[in-house]
Design a protein around this motif. Structure first.
Motif, PDB file in Angstrom:
ATOM      1  N   LYS B 395       0.857  -1.179   0.000  1.00  0.00           N
ATOM      2  CA  LYS B 395       0.000   0.000   0.000  1.00  0.00           C
ATOM      3  C   LYS B 395       0.895   1.232   0.000  1.00  0.00           C
ATOM      4  CE  LYS B 395      -4.457  -1.020   2.161  1.00  0.00           C
ATOM      5  NZ  LYS B 395      -5.086  -1.114   0.873  1.00  0.00           N
ATOM      6  N   ARG B 396       0.512   2.222  -0.774  1.00  0.00           N
ATOM      7  CA  ARG B 396       1.262   3.473  -0.685  1.00  0.00           C
ATOM      8  C   ARG B 396       0.896   4.126   0.646  1.00  0.00           C
ATOM      9  NH1 ARG B 396       1.112   9.002  -2.223  1.00  0.00           N
ATOM     10  NH2 ARG B 396      -1.047   8.883  -2.978  1.00  0.00           N
ATOM     11  N   ILE B 397       1.917   4.682   1.291  1.00  0.00           N
ATOM     12  CA  ILE B 397       1.702   5.350   2.576  1.00  0.00           C
ATOM     13  C   ILE B 397       2.213   6.780   2.490  1.00  0.00           C
ATOM     14  CG2 ILE B 397       1.809   3.216   3.908  1.00  0.00           C
ATOM     15  CD1 ILE B 397       4.705   3.799   4.563  1.00  0.00           C
ATOM     16  N   ARG B 398       1.973   7.504   3.555  1.00  0.00           N
ATOM     17  CA  ARG B 398       2.264   8.934   3.522  1.00  0.00           C
ATOM     18  C   ARG B 398       3.735   9.213   3.812  1.00  0.00           C
ATOM     19  NH1 ARG B 398       0.703  12.472   7.885  1.00  0.00           N
ATOM     20  NH2 ARG B 398       0.991  14.626   7.235  1.00  0.00           N
ATOM     21  N   VAL B 399       4.315  10.130   3.073  1.00  0.00           N
ATOM     22  CA  VAL B 399       5.636  10.657   3.406  1.00  0.00           C
ATOM     23  C   VAL B 399       5.646  12.145   3.097  1.00  0.00           C
ATOM     24  CG1 VAL B 399       6.560   9.979   1.130  1.00  0.00           C
ATOM     25  CG2 VAL B 399       8.125  10.451   3.006  1.00  0.00           C
ATOM     26  N   GLU B 400       6.161  12.915   4.033  1.00  0.00           N
ATOM     27  CA  GLU B 400       6.206  14.369   3.873  1.00  0.00           C
ATOM     28  C   GLU B 400       7.649  14.819   3.762  1.00  0.00           C
ATOM     29  OE1 GLU B 400       2.108  15.453   4.421  1.00  0.00           O
ATOM     30  OE2 GLU B 400       3.663  16.948   4.727  1.00  0.00           O
ATOM     31  N   VAL B 401       7.909  15.666   2.791  1.00  0.00           N
ATOM     32  CA  VAL B 401       9.238  16.257   2.679  1.00  0.00           C
ATOM     33  C   VAL B 401       9.212  17.564   3.448  1.00  0.00           C
ATOM     34  CG1 VAL B 401      10.982  17.136   1.087  1.00  0.00           C
ATOM     35  CG2 VAL B 401       9.500  15.252   0.391  1.00  0.00           C
TER      36      VAL B 401
END
Lengths: 481, 503
Positions: B395-401
């Motif tokens: 599953k794609r999950i959240r990542v914040e730059v």
């Protein structure tokens, strides 16, 4: 008539229930001395703090160290950098370039910042009165090691089983650590403890140096006299910040050869947590623990998860009561990032404290450096209890109520104990932390020498007794909301 | 389109460069940019079905005709999930042509003659062999059979190329000037496709996805058939009946392999308007042309979306081994950006390349030739970074730059879109972070990985792979313990994959 008697009996019973369970503190039964509670801003976490707007910098420092506006932490653990520069989150060394040989003088390049830890240390010591500063090196600089790199393990050249063509660098490493302490002293910060290893049983891709107990002893035999000669005998040598309480305990047998040179035995909680006392005459500190991968939560209690404040309040309890630890440090104090590796969160230029900070705070604000853990008897169902006598004579009695409902507790000093139980003029105050309170005042009443309070469910509370005639005054007179 | 052959790059998948990379990291200038890639495994998006390619139009012969040793090496490069790209999807071209002239895909039922029947040749332009290798030797389980066109006799123009419509779809077939003679071939086409799938399954290839169009806006000298979304809805309806009739109702219908994102939007809207959306399990699109050609946001559907064909053919530059020079469409770094956008912007569930292995112009080298048998284009490396580590079911999950600099550390990175990050959680709980550093500057990144509270973690380790102009798919950090949080170096103009395993 019968009915009346029954009423009297009932009301006494009722009174007893209302009085709850009484804990008796026995000041004559003493255990370990507490040095305090703390955290670290190593690996450039202090740099992150320094980049905050000024008001938030102060807020962050207050949260960590203020006894009126924050957790009142009393120990700071600094990282003695070993890296060539500050790339990534590396801690730059005070002597990053090799002099070529251990017989040549080290080439010092003190930048007056020490990865911004000097600033945090100055604030801690001079603004907030923190007295215990523990400087710990994760590794020696690469040129002193078998692998030529401050990361990826390798051993200090010259300890048993570690030879380098360049020679024996033990004395150079000792000189290096001494010079670090002196730089801090010159900047008016007093380092009280020094360590030269971190998790020495682990090879990692960040600053890491391997050492077994024999190799640690080899180096301590050099470091100790070096500190003496430099007039730094007041600085205690700590060892060895192993990954877990048990792995550190396993090193103690061989460390006996340098037992008199050691100050504090230090261990982390990752592979095993402090659950039983170590077999040593020295104080033991739990110097690093955290929920490193848990998604950020600022909650006190939701489900008992690894990152919740309640969980950490209990972790500290176990370390102090079951393992006789003298100090408890959470890994990082303040940084950005979305895990629970730290207690205070930086986001969008603002700081936000989690209840993990207040878990340590509920301990640290009332169990002050120098406190002695003392005996208790009696218990309340579902409530864990521990008691500490502070240097100023106040007695902090800690309660952790894991029950589903509030618990009425009473606490008194055993008669004949120092401070006098049952006498008039005794005072008591209480504070608590739970889902909606952070070291907030809790109603505490004193009657017949028993201080009583109602501990909410899943709360940690501290009733502080101020025995008549003792020198104590409330360490927390009031707290702003 | 044709591509030059693959070339063996001996050090491609080796550990060479580990020491060099570490030394480079130590010597890096302290003034490089510093960011945080905050991964949040508790916030999930779309499921990933996989990555793959196609060997239609007889390109399959390029692999089939290789001598044993290079053939095994090429198959490993494609399908081996440990040492190669681990592609898990193969798109099959269902033939519509009367014969195998040129690179045509011959149809098992090339004429309208009922006596001829369905003549499955067990080869299907070389694709059966490739599919069998994939399924039997590598466990590939996802096969997407797609017809570019119906056979000519089913169409308004009587031929399988040059566009034309399927006889009998809305508005086509009964008018004068078509060759349909008033007959509808919609149900017949559906039967034909169902039989085709059945034949593949009989050959041991578990085809589970079926499409009946390819770029249905085009009129070209190769197999092409025109359709709008309403017409596609009619065919999907018929197909659903035919599949059910053969006991193949588990085969999922995909539509419509649009030429680009905006065209996919239009076709989808039309199919929804026709009430046919729940017949379609997978919305398929290419990203060659349109306004926009590639994703500018998710498509308006709850069905999975696959990018089922794309390759750098629009600029006619051919294949290159250059990772980054000027951002041309055929450079590997460009491909990394495309992959990022498909998943992070378009919410795609799969990314399928056009041709995986094609024959170079000219003949294969003789046995004693020093010319290598194959060349690896730089787009392969980008694809492999994604495909090897993001496994089906992830599953794609959240990542914040977030920027870690200036007076506001922990703020969202507003310096532009030149550090692109996406993250995924595999079914085995490993977490994969894909980061494109499209700057000319090295960037250091803290990578705090937050897992859901329910998981009780004792320790985590991370491995990192990097491709840039100096190294191809090299593991630069092996078994890095995440004890105090991970900090990695993202070289300029690189694709970095971080794989985190916790226990």
């Amino acid at each position: 008539m019968i009915r009346l008697i029954a009423t009297i009996t009932l009301s006494r019973a009722l009174q007893h229930r209302q009085a709850g369970s009484t804990i008796t503190v026995d000041l004559s039964k003493t255990y370990q001395t507490i040095d305090g509670f703390g955290t670290s801003q190593a690996f450039q976490r202090a740099v992150q703090m320094s980049k905050l707007p000024e008001a938030e910098q102060r807020h962050a420092l207050d949260l960590l160290f203020s006894t009126t506006k924050g957790a009142g932490l009393s120990i700071l653990r600094n990282g003695i950098g070993s890296s060539p520069d500050m790339s990534s989150d590396h801690m730059v060394s005070i002597a990053p370039k090799s002099p070529g040989s251990p017989s040549k003088d080290l080439i010092f390049a003190w930048d007056g910042s020490d990865n911004k830890q000097l600033w945090v240390s100055q604030e801690a010591q001079h603004t907030y009165g923190v007295q215990t500063i523990y400087a710990d090196a994760w590794s020696a600089p690469g040129y002193m090691k078998t692998n030529g790199n401050d990361a990826n393990g390798g051993s200090l050249c010259g300890v048993s089983g570690a030879t380098c063509s360049s020679g024996d660098w033990k004395q150079a490493y000792a000189n290096y650590l001494v010079r670090y302490i002196q730089y801090y002293k010159e900047a008016n910060v007093t380092i009280t403890h020094v360590g030269f290893l971190n998790e020495p049983e682990l090879t990692t891709s960040y600053a890491s140096m391997r050492s077994n107990a024999q190799q640690a002893a080899d180096f301590i035999k050099v470091l100790y006299p070096t500190l003496q000669k430099a007039n730094l005998s007041s600085v205690g040598i700590n060892c060895c910040d192993a990954e877990g309480w048990q792995s550190q305990a396993g090193m103690l047998g061989t460390l006996k050869s340098v037992d008199d040179m050691l100050s504090v035995i230090t261990a982390h909680s990752y592979t095993s947590s402090p659950s039983s006392p170590m077999n040593t005459k020295h104080k033991t500190w739990q110097t690093e623990a955290g929920d490193l991968q848990g998604a950020w939560t600022s909650a006190w209690y939701k489900s008992g998860g690894a990152g919740e404040g309640w969980t950490w309040a209990n972790n500290v309890y176990t370390a102090l009561v079951n393992a006789n630890a003298s100090a408890y440090l959470y890994w990082v104090g303040v940084q950005a990032g979305n895990t629970n590796s730290h207690m205070v969160h930086i986001s969008n230029g603002k700081v936000e404290a989690s209840k993990r900070l207040w878990a340590l705070g509920q301990w640290s604000l009332f169990v002050r450096p120098g406190a002695v853990r003392v005996g208790t008897s009696g218990s309340a169902s579902g409530v864990k209890t521990a008691a500490f006598r502070n240097v100023d004579g106040s007695v902090a009695v800690v309660f952790l109520n894991s029950g589903g409902s509030a618990a009425k507790v009473g606490v008194k000093l055993a008669s004949g104990g120092g401070g006098g139980g049952g006498g008039g003029g005794d005072k008591a105050k209480a504070w608590y932390t739970d889902n909606t309170h952070e070291a907030a005042e809790l109603d505490a009443s004193v009657a017949d020498g028993v201080a009583s309070a109602n501990i909410p469910s899943r709360a940690m509370a501290t009733i502080v007794l101020y025995p008549a005639g003792s020198a104590s005054s409330a360490s927390k007179a009031s707290r702003p909301v | 389109m044709r591509f030059p052959a693959l070339q063996n790059a001996p050090n491609a998948l080796s550990l060479a460069g580990v020491a060099a990379a570490l030394a480079a990291s130590d010597a890096a200038a302290p003034t490089q940019a510093h960011i945080s890639l905050a991964v949040d495994a508790a916030t999930t998006y779309q499921t990933i079905d996989g990555f793959g390619f196609c060997e239609a139009f007889q390109r399959a012969h390029a692999i089939g005709n290789l001598p044993a040793a290079p053939q095994a090496a090429v198959l490993d490069l494609l399908f081996n999930a440990t040492a190669g790209a681990g592609f898990s999807i193969l798109r099959l071209g269902l033939g519509s042509s009367p014969d195998s002239r040129g690179d045509h895909m011959n149809s098992p039922q090339p004429a309208a003659d009922p006596a001829a029947g369905f003549a499955w040749d067990g080869d299907d332009s070389g694709q059966v062999w490739v599919a069998q290798q994939a399924a039997n030797r590598y466990g590939v389980a996802t096969f997407y059979a797609d017809a570019w066109s119906a056979p000519g006799y089913m169409k308004t123009n009587g031929r399988d190329d040059q566009g034309g419509w399927l006889c009998g779809v809305r508005g086509e077939g009964s008018a004068a000037g078509t060759l349909c003679a008033g007959a509808s071939w919609v149900q017949a086409y559906a039967e034909y496709l169902a039989r085709y799938v059945q034949a593949y399954i009989g050959a041991g290839i578990p085809v589970a996805y079926l499409g009946f169009l390819n770029e249905p806006n085009l009129i070209k000298p190769y197999a092409t058939m025109q359709s709008d979304g309403y017409q596609a809805a009619e065919v999907a309806e018929a197909l659903s009946v035919s599949l059910g009739g053969l006991g193949l109702s588990g085969v999922q219908i995909a539509c419509c392999d649009a030429q680009g994102w905006s065209m996919a939007r239009t076709l989808l809207a039309e199919m929804q308007d026709a009430g046919a959306e729940d017949l379609i399990s997978v919305v398929t699109t290419h990203t060659y042309k349109g306004a926009p050609a590639g994703p500018d946001g998710p498509l308006n559907t709850t069905a999975r979306v696959w990018v089922t064909e794309i390759s750098p053919i629009m600029q006619r530059l051919g294949m290159t081994q250059t990772w980054f020079r000027n951002g041309s469409e055929n450079e590997g770094l460009t491909w990394a950006v495309n992959l990022h956008e498909a998943f992070a912007v378009g919410n795609a569930s799969a990314y399928i390349y056009w041709i995986g292995v094609g024959q170079a112009n000219g003949t294969a080298p003789a046995d004693n030739s020093t010319v290598p048998y194959y060349t690896i284009g730089s787009t392969y490396w980008a694809s492999a970074h994604f495909s090897r580590f993001i496994r089906p079911g992830a599953k794609r999950i959240r990542v914040e730059v977030e920027s870690m600099e200036g007076s506001n550390p922990g703020t969202a990175d507003t310096t532009g879109t030149n550090v692109l990050a996406s993250a995924y959680a595999n079914k085995d709980s490993s977490i994969v972070v894909q980061v494109v550093n499209n700057r000319d500057q090295d960037v250091t990144a803290d990578v705090p990985v937050a897992v859901p509270a329910a998981q009780s973690i004792t320790s985590c380790e991370a491995d990192t792979w990097v491709t840039d102009n100096t190294k191809k798919f090299v593991k630069v950090d092996a078994g890095m313990a995440l004890r105090r949080g991970m900090s990695i170096l993202l070289p300029s103009r690189s694709l970095t994959t971080v794989v985190v395993k916790c226990r």
